[in-house]
Scaffold this motif. Sequence first.
Motif, PDB file in Angstrom:
ATOM      1  N   THR A 459      -4.436  -8.384 -10.037  1.00  0.00           N
ATOM      2  CA  THR A 459      -5.232  -7.311  -9.692  1.00  0.00           C
ATOM      3  C   THR A 459      -5.243  -6.977  -8.180  1.00  0.00           C
ATOM      4  O   THR A 459      -4.701  -7.848  -7.486  1.00  0.00           O
ATOM      5  CB  THR A 459      -6.674  -7.570 -10.161  1.00  0.00           C
ATOM      6  OG1 THR A 459      -7.297  -6.267 -10.089  1.00  0.00           O
ATOM      7  CG2 THR A 459      -7.318  -8.767  -9.390  1.00  0.00           C
ATOM      8  N   GLY A 460      -5.795  -5.846  -7.637  1.00  0.00           N
ATOM      9  CA  GLY A 460      -5.427  -5.592  -6.464  1.00  0.00           C
ATOM     10  C   GLY A 460      -4.475  -4.840  -6.066  1.00  0.00           C
ATOM     11  O   GLY A 460      -3.474  -4.920  -6.750  1.00  0.00           O
ATOM     12  N   PRO A 461      -4.238  -4.240  -4.825  1.00  0.00           N
ATOM     13  CA  PRO A 461      -3.159  -3.863  -4.299  1.00  0.00           C
ATOM     14  C   PRO A 461      -2.002  -4.394  -3.892  1.00  0.00           C
ATOM     15  O   PRO A 461      -2.328  -6.067  -3.852  1.00  0.00           O
ATOM     16  CB  PRO A 461      -3.728  -2.931  -3.143  1.00  0.00           C
ATOM     17  CG  PRO A 461      -4.773  -3.866  -2.465  1.00  0.00           C
ATOM     18  CD  PRO A 461      -5.263  -4.517  -3.781  1.00  0.00           C
ATOM     19  N   THR A 462      -0.782  -4.244  -3.501  1.00  0.00           N
ATOM     20  CA  THR A 462       0.199  -4.782  -2.768  1.00  0.00           C
ATOM     21  C   THR A 462       0.443  -4.239  -1.326  1.00  0.00           C
ATOM     22  O   THR A 462      -0.188  -2.993  -1.317  1.00  0.00           O
ATOM     23  CB  THR A 462       1.243  -5.182  -3.524  1.00  0.00           C
ATOM     24  OG1 THR A 462       1.675  -3.886  -4.017  1.00  0.00           O
ATOM     25  CG2 THR A 462       1.379  -5.923  -4.655  1.00  0.00           C
ATOM     26  N   ARG A 463       1.057  -4.765  -0.511  1.00  0.00           N
ATOM     27  CA  ARG A 463       1.064  -4.359   1.102  1.00  0.00           C
ATOM     28  C   ARG A 463       2.433  -4.591   1.421  1.00  0.00           C
ATOM     29  O   ARG A 463       2.671  -6.117   1.337  1.00  0.00           O
ATOM     30  CB  ARG A 463      -0.333  -4.670   1.525  1.00  0.00           C
ATOM     31  CG  ARG A 463      -0.643  -3.890   3.059  1.00  0.00           C
ATOM     32  CD  ARG A 463      -1.767  -4.575   3.390  1.00  0.00           C
ATOM     33  NE  ARG A 463      -2.942  -3.900   2.793  1.00  0.00           N
ATOM     34  CZ  ARG A 463      -4.173  -4.313   3.306  1.00  0.00           C
ATOM     35  NH1 ARG A 463      -4.389  -4.929   4.180  1.00  0.00           N
ATOM     36  NH2 ARG A 463      -4.904  -3.890   2.561  1.00  0.00           N
ATOM     37  N   TYR A 464       2.835  -3.921   2.388  1.00  0.00           N
ATOM     38  CA  TYR A 464       3.869  -4.227   3.444  1.00  0.00           C
ATOM     39  C   TYR A 464       3.476  -3.817   4.723  1.00  0.00           C
ATOM     40  O   TYR A 464       3.354  -2.695   5.090  1.00  0.00           O
ATOM     41  CB  TYR A 464       5.140  -3.712   2.776  1.00  0.00           C
ATOM     42  CG  TYR A 464       5.899  -4.126   1.600  1.00  0.00           C
ATOM     43  CD1 TYR A 464       6.603  -5.403   1.754  1.00  0.00           C
ATOM     44  CD2 TYR A 464       5.405  -3.767   0.174  1.00  0.00           C
ATOM     45  CE1 TYR A 464       7.111  -6.029   0.652  1.00  0.00           C
ATOM     46  CE2 TYR A 464       5.762  -4.370  -0.732  1.00  0.00           C
ATOM     47  CZ  TYR A 464       6.719  -5.594  -0.668  1.00  0.00           C
ATOM     48  OH  TYR A 464       7.513  -6.120  -1.730  1.00  0.00           O
ATOM     49  N   ASP A 465       3.759  -4.479   5.787  1.00  0.00           N
ATOM     50  CA  ASP A 465       3.601  -4.363   7.097  1.00  0.00           C
ATOM     51  C   ASP A 465       4.622  -3.643   7.728  1.00  0.00           C
ATOM     52  O   ASP A 465       6.049  -3.859   7.278  1.00  0.00           O
ATOM     53  CB  ASP A 465       3.353  -5.502   8.236  1.00  0.00           C
ATOM     54  CG  ASP A 465       2.185  -6.120   7.784  1.00  0.00           C
ATOM     55  OD1 ASP A 465       1.142  -5.511   7.095  1.00  0.00           O
ATOM     56  OD2 ASP A 465       2.082  -7.569   8.014  1.00  0.00           O
ATOM     57  N   LEU A 466       4.386  -2.229   8.291  1.00  0.00           N
ATOM     58  CA  LEU A 466       5.343  -1.429   8.957  1.00  0.00           C
ATOM     59  C   LEU A 466       5.655  -2.118  10.377  1.00  0.00           C
ATOM     60  O   LEU A 466       6.807  -2.136  10.767  1.00  0.00           O
ATOM     61  CB  LEU A 466       4.911  -0.080   9.285  1.00  0.00           C
ATOM     62  CG  LEU A 466       4.961   0.571   7.661  1.00  0.00           C
ATOM     63  CD1 LEU A 466       4.305   1.968   7.892  1.00  0.00           C
ATOM     64  CD2 LEU A 466       6.228   0.766   6.880  1.00  0.00           C
ATOM     65  N   ASP A 467       4.578  -2.518  11.042  1.00  0.00           N
ATOM     66  CA  ASP A 467       4.811  -3.163  12.354  1.00  0.00           C
ATOM     67  C   ASP A 467       3.437  -3.918  12.503  1.00  0.00           C
ATOM     68  O   ASP A 467       2.876  -4.280  11.390  1.00  0.00           O
ATOM     69  CB  ASP A 467       4.687  -1.841  13.390  1.00  0.00           C
ATOM     70  CG  ASP A 467       3.683  -1.043  13.649  1.00  0.00           C
ATOM     71  OD1 ASP A 467       2.356  -1.274  12.752  1.00  0.00           O
ATOM     72  OD2 ASP A 467       3.688  -0.050  14.738  1.00  0.00           O
ATOM     73  N   ASN A 474      -1.219   0.880  -1.697  1.00  0.00           N
ATOM     74  CA  ASN A 474      -1.807   1.877  -2.566  1.00  0.00           C
ATOM     75  C   ASN A 474      -3.086   1.579  -2.794  1.00  0.00           C
ATOM     76  O   ASN A 474      -3.830   0.729  -2.305  1.00  0.00           O
ATOM     77  CB  ASN A 474      -0.808   1.811  -3.860  1.00  0.00           C
ATOM     78  CG  ASN A 474      -0.765   0.197  -4.229  1.00  0.00           C
ATOM     79  OD1 ASN A 474      -1.318  -0.485  -3.820  1.00  0.00           O
ATOM     80  ND2 ASN A 474       0.431   0.106  -4.964  1.00  0.00           N
ATOM     81  N   LYS A 475      -3.843   2.616  -3.377  1.00  0.00           N
ATOM     82  CA  LYS A 475      -5.049   2.682  -3.540  1.00  0.00           C
ATOM     83  C   LYS A 475      -5.718   1.947  -4.925  1.00  0.00           C
ATOM     84  O   LYS A 475      -5.272   2.086  -5.786  1.00  0.00           O
ATOM     85  CB  LYS A 475      -5.572   4.312  -3.774  1.00  0.00           C
ATOM     86  CG  LYS A 475      -5.383   5.165  -2.605  1.00  0.00           C
ATOM     87  CD  LYS A 475      -5.828   6.574  -2.911  1.00  0.00           C
ATOM     88  CE  LYS A 475      -5.483   7.636  -1.980  1.00  0.00           C
ATOM     89  NZ  LYS A 475      -6.247   8.873  -2.298  1.00  0.00           N
ATOM     90  N   ALA A 476      -6.275   0.770  -4.375  1.00  0.00           N
ATOM     91  CA  ALA A 476      -6.728  -0.281  -5.403  1.00  0.00           C
ATOM     92  C   ALA A 476      -7.850  -1.395  -4.652  1.00  0.00           C
ATOM     93  O   ALA A 476      -7.383  -1.778  -3.435  1.00  0.00           O
ATOM     94  CB  ALA A 476      -5.491  -0.910  -5.983  1.00  0.00           C
ATOM     95  N   SER A 477      -8.685  -1.517  -5.386  1.00  0.00           N
ATOM     96  CA  SER A 477      -9.871  -2.395  -4.652  1.00  0.00           C
ATOM     97  C   SER A 477      -9.836  -3.692  -5.521  1.00  0.00           C
ATOM     98  O   SER A 477     -10.229  -4.643  -4.972  1.00  0.00           O
ATOM     99  CB  SER A 477     -11.028  -1.773  -5.149  1.00  0.00           C
ATOM    100  OG  SER A 477     -11.247  -1.574  -6.508  1.00  0.00           O
ATOM    101  N   ILE A 543       0.831  -2.229  -8.090  1.00  0.00           N
ATOM    102  CA  ILE A 543       1.905  -2.756  -7.454  1.00  0.00           C
ATOM    103  C   ILE A 543       2.901  -1.768  -6.821  1.00  0.00           C
ATOM    104  O   ILE A 543       3.239  -0.661  -7.645  1.00  0.00           O
ATOM    105  CB  ILE A 543       2.699  -3.707  -8.570  1.00  0.00           C
ATOM    106  CG1 ILE A 543       1.754  -4.747  -9.259  1.00  0.00           C
ATOM    107  CG2 ILE A 543       3.907  -4.136  -8.056  1.00  0.00           C
ATOM    108  CD1 ILE A 543       2.461  -5.254 -10.399  1.00  0.00           C
ATOM    109  N   LEU A 544       3.479  -1.837  -5.564  1.00  0.00           N
ATOM    110  CA  LEU A 544       4.019  -0.715  -5.212  1.00  0.00           C
ATOM    111  C   LEU A 544       5.432  -0.708  -5.691  1.00  0.00           C
ATOM    112  O   LEU A 544       6.108  -1.694  -6.042  1.00  0.00           O
ATOM    113  CB  LEU A 544       4.062  -1.235  -3.589  1.00  0.00           C
ATOM    114  CG  LEU A 544       3.228  -1.036  -2.603  1.00  0.00           C
ATOM    115  CD1 LEU A 544       3.390  -1.629  -1.330  1.00  0.00           C
ATOM    116  CD2 LEU A 544       3.160   0.652  -2.467  1.00  0.00           C
ATOM    117  N   ASP A 545       5.948   0.476  -5.781  1.00  0.00           N
ATOM    118  CA  ASP A 545       7.147   0.750  -6.446  1.00  0.00           C
ATOM    119  C   ASP A 545       8.382   0.656  -5.338  1.00  0.00           C
ATOM    120  O   ASP A 545       9.477   0.567  -5.483  1.00  0.00           O
ATOM    121  CB  ASP A 545       7.240   1.888  -7.123  1.00  0.00           C
ATOM    122  CG  ASP A 545       6.535   1.976  -8.351  1.00  0.00           C
ATOM    123  OD1 ASP A 545       6.690   1.038  -9.158  1.00  0.00           O
ATOM    124  OD2 ASP A 545       5.696   3.047  -8.738  1.00  0.00           O
TER     125      ASP A 545
END
Length: 664
Positions: A459-467, A474-477, A543-545
């Motif tokens: 559950t929850g979002p996934t995330r990647y740092d750009l800088d 993505n939108k998820a709590s 989950i980010l595509d």
Amino acid sequence: MCTLIFLYNLLQDFPVVALHNRYAKIGSSEEPPTISENRVAAYHPVDSLSKGTWIGFNNAGLFIAATDQHTNGPQRAYRSRGLLLLDILTNFEQASAARFFLETELKRNYRRGNFILADSNNAYHILKDERIETIPLKQGLYVITNITLKEWIDTKNIPGDLLEYVEKRKTRALNLISKVRFGSINGTIEDLKHIASDHGEERGRGSICYHNGAGWYMSSSTIIAIANKILNSKIFYCKGNPCESVFIDYSYLLRKTSSASQVQRMQAGTAEVSRKTSKLSGKKIALCLTGSVATIESPKLARWLRRHGAYVRCYMTKMSIEYGVSPKVMEWATGNPVVLELTGAAEHLEDYDLVIVYPATMNTLCKIANGIADNPVTTLCASTRPTKLLVAPAMNLKLYDNPVFRRALNSLDKSGVTIVQPRINEGAAKIASIEKTIDYIIRCLSTSILKGRGILILTGPTRYDLDPIRYISNKASGRIGYWLAKEAFQRGSSVKVIYGPGTVSFPSYIPVDEVYTVEEMLNATLKNLETGNYEIVIFSAAILDFKPSEYVAEKVKSGSKWTVKLSSTPKIIEEISRFFSHVKIVGFKLEYNVSKEKLIDEAKREMSKVDATIVVANDLVEIKEDRHKAYLIDGSGEIKEFDGHKSELAKEILDLLELNLISV
């Protein structure tokens, strides 16, 4: 299949009179009227298999009865409707309050049916088919069969001969009840007995006294007349066909419980609570208090137990009174007299579904561990099986760490006692929160087939740092995962959460692996499936595509042009489906602003691709902070529409999962 005749407010002093001819499947059996007691006493016949009922009333004057609704082929259910009727009869006094509970419960996976709910002031016909419709009933006479037709009901799967036989019975019943004598209750009952044994033009499937049904038989006939003075009420029961048997008067049952139950209702009436759920409905719980300042939390716990449907009685030691909680407060909180000392009534031998010691002091726990029975609390615990005992320690940290106490606590743990661990804070082992304790209580009493099964929830979002400053996500709590984890825990599952960077905090008693990227979530999932005993994986994570192809180590200056290239991320659900084929998958399919048809088609494609047991289809535009609209699809092709709070959606998902596990 059944025929129910309902006479409402037509007889003076008897607002509710009913005849129920029950037609059951061959091989089923039932038992004559008996008494069931919780908050109120109920009088009803019993189905031998489910232990529920199809008709009954209670000593508050509340009536309920049910018939089938044979409109759309075979139906699966996670729970008997008869048990639902029993929940209502033993916990509610007014039809208006019971109506909302019944409507809410029927949204779960109960079979279709017709439900008549009534007291002297209100009566309702609640129909469950493709949707739920409530029809208020006025003064009059009604015939309810196993088919109620509405313009919104699909009738294409109803056999033509079934409609014919049902219509015959209904027409015949309406004709006969129009001739019933309403001058006296005895005359009315005699007329109803004749109707119950009526064959009309032909003895067979179309007669009220049912004969020769393929795979069916007439199992019984019940007549109920509820009086304004409840002791004058009547219940008659005939096993088998009334044309071949006799009605027996079971009205004497009312005299067995009337005085005690009415006293109990009067006491409970001063401490009425609003029902939140039925998770503890029908459960009888003893709440034991010992000498600790934490007793101030006990009235709150009692009220919450009742809000979940439990019957609660309090046992107190003398020291618990000295710490500031009056027995009158606990009587108010539980709605029942408090046990302060043991008498000839042998209160310590009373049978409870669960005995809770909240708070449990060092002194009391050491006594329980060593079989000492010297007050109402320890004596009740001594006469209770360890598996039906739950304790919540509360004491100074030095006492909690005392080696003698630790041995006693370990001994209780090994014997099967449930221990709700305290919070260690400010030099004290503080009593567990009400929320945590309630979760453990519901878990202890769970009879779910998910009990003991391992469930992994993503559950929850996934995330990647750009800088170092910015990221893509993505939108998820994580809220739906939170409620799924809570619900699975309450049902007794061994649950673990793999959680992306969301906005919710999980209870300390639910283990969580925190992750950030898709790869981290995939690796954590693989590791848990390889090392843990998980049978079910719920993919409620967003989950980010896509992910950025590269990370910029320094902050990109504002005002500069910046092109971000994206590459694909691993498909976690496909990986799990490929390498762990034994695992049951619950998938989520999220779309944005699409038609219902397209949303469901996409969900079905996803289900087929990963061989999911269930897929939850949702559209982002229909998801709010705590509310969620979704379509639940399982392998049978059935589609269940849901629109409500996320906690209720979690229940619906696990209900459907249970149903599919039963069907395997």
